[in-house]
Design an enzyme around this catalytic site. Structure first.
Site, PDB file in Angstrom:
ATOM      1  N   ARG A  64     -13.428  -8.067  -0.996  1.00 53.09           N
ATOM      2  CA  ARG A  64     -12.779  -7.896   0.322  1.00 53.09           C
ATOM      3  C   ARG A  64     -12.277  -6.451   0.483  1.00 53.09           C
ATOM      4  O   ARG A  64     -11.723  -5.865  -0.430  1.00 53.09           O
ATOM      5  CB  ARG A  64     -11.601  -8.871   0.425  1.00 53.09           C
ATOM      6  CG  ARG A  64     -10.759  -8.724   1.708  1.00 53.09           C
ATOM      7  CD  ARG A  64      -9.537  -7.874   1.481  1.00 53.09           C
ATOM      8  NE  ARG A  64      -8.610  -7.893   2.602  1.00 53.09           N
ATOM      9  CZ  ARG A  64      -7.587  -7.067   2.749  1.00 53.09           C
ATOM     10  NH1 ARG A  64      -7.350  -6.148   1.846  1.00 53.09           N
ATOM     11  NH2 ARG A  64      -6.782  -7.154   3.785  1.00 53.09           N
ATOM     12  N   VAL A  65     -12.469  -5.905   1.667  1.00 52.39           N
ATOM     13  CA  VAL A  65     -11.945  -4.569   1.961  1.00 52.39           C
ATOM     14  C   VAL A  65     -11.033  -4.669   3.175  1.00 52.39           C
ATOM     15  O   VAL A  65     -11.392  -5.301   4.172  1.00 52.39           O
ATOM     16  CB  VAL A  65     -13.095  -3.565   2.236  1.00 52.39           C
ATOM     17  CG1 VAL A  65     -12.550  -2.228   2.683  1.00 52.39           C
ATOM     18  CG2 VAL A  65     -13.957  -3.393   0.986  1.00 52.39           C
ATOM     19  N   GLY A  66      -9.853  -4.059   3.073  1.00 51.65           N
ATOM     20  CA  GLY A  66      -8.888  -4.110   4.174  1.00 51.65           C
ATOM     21  C   GLY A  66      -8.977  -2.882   5.068  1.00 51.65           C
ATOM     22  O   GLY A  66     -10.012  -2.210   5.142  1.00 51.65           O
ATOM     23  N   GLY A 112       0.096  -3.251   5.852  1.00 58.29           N
ATOM     24  CA  GLY A 112       0.290  -4.564   6.453  1.00 58.29           C
ATOM     25  C   GLY A 112      -0.954  -5.408   6.312  1.00 58.29           C
ATOM     26  O   GLY A 112      -1.840  -5.077   5.517  1.00 58.29           O
ATOM     27  N   THR A 131       0.830  -1.197   0.000  1.00 61.12           N
ATOM     28  CA  THR A 131       0.000   0.000   0.000  1.00 61.12           C
ATOM     29  C   THR A 131       0.870   1.255   0.000  1.00 61.12           C
ATOM     30  O   THR A 131       2.024   1.193   0.419  1.00 61.12           O
ATOM     31  CB  THR A 131      -0.817  -0.076   1.315  1.00 61.12           C
ATOM     32  OG1 THR A 131      -1.724  -1.148   1.177  1.00 61.12           O
ATOM     33  CG2 THR A 131      -1.515   1.182   1.684  1.00 61.12           C
TER      34      THR A 131
HETATM   35  N1  ASP Z   1      -3.188  -3.002   4.442  1.00 60.55           N
HETATM   36  C1  ASP Z   1      -3.533  -3.366   3.074  1.00 60.55           C
HETATM   37  C2  ASP Z   1      -4.743  -4.240   3.093  1.00 60.55           C
HETATM   38  O1  ASP Z   1      -4.847  -5.097   3.950  1.00 60.55           O
HETATM   39  C3  ASP Z   1      -2.445  -4.096   2.381  1.00 60.55           C
HETATM   40  C4  ASP Z   1      -1.131  -3.433   2.363  1.00 60.55           C
HETATM   41  O2  ASP Z   1      -0.797  -2.641   3.237  1.00 60.55           O
HETATM   42  O3  ASP Z   1      -0.395  -3.697   1.420  1.00 60.55           O
HETATM   43  O4  ASP Z   1      -5.553  -4.117   2.217  1.00 60.55           O
END
Ligand code: ASP
Length: 328
Positions: free
Chosen positions: A220-222, A244, A192
């Site tokens: 899916r949503v993070g 993360g 990200t």
């Molecule tokens: N935190 C992001 C997610 O879980 C992924 C990332 O940081 O690369 O969608």
């Protein structure tokens, strides 16, 4: 008497310079199993150049006296267009091979915030998040609704193919053919992008943009678009952008926890960020890191992975660009 007058005049002349408050900015391009042996020199050069360009772009905006909100957007736009990072062009692919992006932004002065989740084809999802904050009464819009809102506000759209790089196609194929091996080779599992900044007026802002996690289930949503989890800004404490394993960052409300530890428990920014990343999240089994800044412009960038793409320009003008653990 004449000397006294001269001295007073010189002091008045120097006042604007003395009164000029420091600005500072930090950005990240993701954390993960980032090791020199997994990196080609070309890829490393491209990543360092993009980080350099993005952090300087954001700093230029701050130096011109513009708000921290504008600086974080400017820095993130550069990273969204850079195909090396998991945001905008170059975003990771879902389990069905599509690109679904999330982004959020927060104003530390007012606690206003905006976010979009699961959007496709928007060139700069961070712009869409910002428009949700400034041009709607809502905090988060998702999917078709967010895309229609972005279109209505004249934001740029690109064909889906424009976002998809060969690197991401190969990454998805590797993950889907051998999940175990892919877990080890995927330096870009978490990548990200994010930015936090302090402007001349003492205001903080944070922003985050992502394609999420490679091979995520579509829909899916993070944590990245979730205010408090992946992004948070409060002038009374700090501004934070995370990267993360999103599910853990959501459960532990990571970004807000850091600000709460600063504001309510009296920890320094460094102690608070370190506690959440290297204690809470590590103990929970979560990989990742954050960039964080406080109202004095102190910057903290802890991560519990092998590396984190990161850059900062400190209040004294010092420029820091790093990828691996032991680089300072
Ligand atoms: N935190 C992001 C997610 O879980 C992924 C990332 O940081 O690369 O969608």
């Amino acid at each position: 008497m004449k000397n006294l007058l001269l001295g007073a005049l010189m002091l008045i002349g120097a006042l604007p310079a003395m009164a000029e408050k420091p600005v500072a900015i930090a950005i990240h391009g993701g954390a993960g199993t980032i090791l020199p042996e997994n990196m080609t020199p070309e890829r490393e050069r491209a990543i360092r150049e993009a980080l350099d360009q993005a952090v300087r772009r954001g700093h230029e905006v701050l130096s011109g006296g513009a708000p921290a909100l504008e600086a974080v957007i400017a820095a993130i736009r550069v990273l969204e267009d850079a195909p090396e990072f998991n945001a905008g062009r170059g975003a990771v692919l879902t389990n069905t091979g599509t690109v679904e992006m999330d982004a959020s932004i927060m104003d530390g002065r007012t606690l206003d915030a905006g976010a979009v989740a699961s959007v496709k084809r928007i060139r700069h999802p961070i712009e869409a998040a910002s428009r949700v904050m400034t041009d709607s009464p809502h905090v988060m819009l998702i999917g078709e609704g967010a895309m229609s809102f972005a279109e209505g506000h004249g934001l740029a759209f690109m064909d889906e193919d424009w976002f998809i790089t060969d690197f991401r196609r190969e990454q998805l194929a590797a993950i889907q053919s051998d999940e175990q091996a892919a877990m080890q080779l995927s330096e870009d599992w978490y990548s990200t992008v994010g930015a936090v900044a302090l402007d001349r007026d003492g205001n903080l802002a944070a922003a985050t943009s992502t394609g999420g996690m490679a091979n995520k289930r579509w829909g899916r949503v993070g944590d990245s678009p979730i205010i408090g989890a992946g992004t948070y800004a409060d002038n009374r404490a700090c501004a934070v952008s995370a990267t993360g394993h999103g599910e853990f960052f959501i459960r532990h409300v990571a970004a807000h926890s850091i600000c709460s530890l600063v504001r309510l428990a009296g920890l320094s920014l460094e102690q608070a960020a370190d506690r959440v990343i290297n204690e809470t999240l590590r103990e929970a089994g979560a990989d990742g890191g954050v960039i964080a800044i406080d109202p004095e412009g102190r910057i903290s960038m802890p991560f519990n992975t092998a590396g984190m793409y990161r850059a900062a320009i400190h209040p004294d003008g010092r420029v820091e660009i790093a990828i691996y653990r032991d680089e300072e």
